[in-house]
Design an enzyme around this catalytic site. Structure first.
Site, mmCIF file in Angstrom:
data_model
loop_
_atom_site.group_PDB
_atom_site.id
_atom_site.type_symbol
_atom_site.label_atom_id
_atom_site.label_comp_id
_atom_site.label_asym_id
_atom_site.label_seq_id
_atom_site.Cartn_x
_atom_site.Cartn_y
_atom_site.Cartn_z
ATOM 1 C CE LYS A 143 33.905 39.106 49.958
ATOM 2 N NZ LYS A 143 34.374 39.827 48.518
ATOM 3 C CG HIS A 196 30.794 36.460 50.279
ATOM 4 N ND1 HIS A 196 30.453 37.132 51.550
ATOM 5 C CD2 HIS A 196 30.330 37.241 49.125
ATOM 6 C CE1 HIS A 196 29.705 38.302 51.010
ATOM 7 N NE2 HIS A 196 29.613 38.331 49.867
HETATM 8 P P1 NAD Z 1 37.867 37.008 40.508
HETATM 9 O O1 NAD Z 1 38.873 36.684 41.146
HETATM 10 O O2 NAD Z 1 36.746 35.948 39.804
HETATM 11 O O3 NAD Z 1 37.929 38.129 39.311
HETATM 12 C C1 NAD Z 1 39.081 39.058 39.119
HETATM 13 C C2 NAD Z 1 39.742 39.122 37.799
HETATM 14 O O4 NAD Z 1 40.498 40.426 37.911
HETATM 15 C C3 NAD Z 1 40.619 37.864 37.872
HETATM 16 O O5 NAD Z 1 40.452 37.352 36.447
HETATM 17 C C4 NAD Z 1 42.069 38.401 37.824
HETATM 18 O O6 NAD Z 1 42.967 37.872 37.185
HETATM 19 C C5 NAD Z 1 41.490 39.956 37.377
HETATM 20 N N1 NAD Z 1 42.679 40.819 37.887
HETATM 21 C C6 NAD Z 1 43.392 40.979 38.901
HETATM 22 N N2 NAD Z 1 44.465 42.143 38.908
HETATM 23 C C7 NAD Z 1 44.120 42.451 37.711
HETATM 24 C C8 NAD Z 1 44.707 43.551 36.971
HETATM 25 N N3 NAD Z 1 45.511 44.304 37.747
HETATM 26 N N4 NAD Z 1 44.270 43.687 35.680
HETATM 27 C C9 NAD Z 1 43.297 43.218 35.069
HETATM 28 N N5 NAD Z 1 42.741 42.175 35.721
HETATM 29 C C10 NAD Z 1 43.072 41.651 37.003
HETATM 30 O O7 NAD Z 1 36.886 37.662 41.642
HETATM 31 P P2 NAD Z 1 35.077 38.324 41.504
HETATM 32 O O8 NAD Z 1 34.377 37.336 42.195
HETATM 33 O O9 NAD Z 1 34.868 38.765 40.112
HETATM 34 O O10 NAD Z 1 35.489 39.772 42.271
HETATM 35 C C11 NAD Z 1 36.273 40.796 42.043
HETATM 36 C C12 NAD Z 1 36.014 41.985 43.064
HETATM 37 O O11 NAD Z 1 35.230 42.368 43.188
HETATM 38 C C13 NAD Z 1 36.450 41.253 44.508
HETATM 39 O O12 NAD Z 1 37.186 42.484 45.062
HETATM 40 C C14 NAD Z 1 35.025 41.125 45.215
HETATM 41 O O13 NAD Z 1 35.030 41.364 46.321
HETATM 42 C C15 NAD Z 1 34.456 42.143 44.308
HETATM 43 N N6 NAD Z 1 33.031 42.331 44.121
HETATM 44 C C16 NAD Z 1 32.129 43.333 44.481
HETATM 45 C C17 NAD Z 1 30.821 43.416 44.289
HETATM 46 C C18 NAD Z 1 30.038 44.405 44.221
HETATM 47 O O14 NAD Z 1 28.829 44.570 44.282
HETATM 48 N N7 NAD Z 1 30.700 45.762 44.416
HETATM 49 C C19 NAD Z 1 30.253 42.055 44.025
HETATM 50 C C20 NAD Z 1 30.878 40.905 43.817
HETATM 51 C C21 NAD Z 1 32.244 40.890 43.887
#
Ligand code: NAD
Length: 255
Positions: free
Chosen positions: A149, A145
């Protein structure tokens, strides 16, 4: 028209969800949330710093891709308001996952470490391969990744490893080894090795190796665009609205 709130709307996945929702005629973005203290993007809908406030804008379902600590809080808010939740966030501790499970007694909750159809299929293939090949084939899983991440191994890697463990009849908790370093005994039968690579802009790659004497099988999945995850999450949200409270997975949506 299903009204969706996106928690973490300014994040990498949040931005992809905004795009996926704009292309989905049956759903629309009703509100978003950002972490307190961070700038709210201009989206033409209310962007709040709490999910409770976002739900005041008339929301049928929440999609959460934030961070593990926020997941139980968001699940509790959804449970209290009876709003379904699609939880894509990974890296939850056992306690955080239990809190989410508890919330699902009061509202429909769909948890998915990976919302792509490909990974759902790969899980099935991994379980079947492990069952057919048995302990004579060593199972090793390598995932890669992007450098941003935070959790390792990925939730998807754990899902795939769990599928292989089920096929082999072993326990992931007891029989998984995360990376290897230094001197040790020979590799025992039934062990599942999990290895996490981090760097660059890799969206997500998972390879499961079944290593036998004289042959090897590799099952491999590569994601080249986060839209794959976003479209899957929107599909899950559409499916989840109107369900009875409970804990659901992508298997329920896509099969
Ligand atoms: P990222 O860090 O780019 O985005 C996360 C966002 O959430 C950030 O902008 C952060 O400020 C915000 N955030 C954190 N706490 C918060 C809260 N309490 N209220 C509102 N916003 C809040 O990360 P990302 O790459 O978008 O990934 C996010 C999550 O999704 C990770 O856990 C990742 O592993 C997961 N993910 C899952 C899949 C899937 O298919 N299920 C795919 C990609 C990523």
């Amino acid at each position: 028209m299903i009204r969706v709130a996106v928690a973490g709307v300014a994040g990498r996945m949040g931005r992809e969800l905004v795009q996926a929702l704009s292309a989905e005629p049956r759903a629309c973005l009703a509100a978003g949330t950002v972490r307190a203290g961070t700038a709210a993007p201009v989206l033409g809908v209310p962007v709040e710093t709490s999910l409770e406030a976002a739900l005041d804008h008339g929301v049928d379902v929440v999609i959460d891709f934030t961070q593990h600590a926020a997941a139980p809080v968001h699940a509790a808010v959804c449970a209290a308001r009876g709003v379904p939740l699609v939880l894509g966030t990974t890296g939850l501790s056992v306690e955080q996952q239990e809190a989410v499970n508890e919330a699902s007694k009061r509202t429909p909750v769909l948890t998915a470490a990976n919302t792509s159809l490909g990974v759902l299929l790969l899980s099935r293939f991994a379980e079947e391969a492990a069952r057919v090949l048995g302990p004579a084939y060593d199972v090793e899983l390598v995932e890669a990744h992007h450098r941003h991440k935070k959790d390792a191994p990925s939730g998807t890697a754990l899902q795939l490893a769990r599928a292989a463990a089920a096929g082999l009849g072993v326990s992931l908790e007891k029989d998984a080894v995360h990376g290897r370093h230094g001197l040790g005994d020979e590799r025992p039968k039934g062990q599942i090795g999990i290895h996490a690579v981090r760097g660059g802009d890799v969206v997500g790659e998972h390879t499961i190796l079944f290593l036998g004497d004289g042959e090897r099988i590799e099952l491999r999945h590569q994601v080249t665009s986060r839209q794959t995850f976003a479209r899957g999450a929107v599909r899950a949200a559409l499916w989840l609205v109107g369900r009875v409270p409970g804990l659901y997975s992508m298997k329920d949506v896509l099969t």
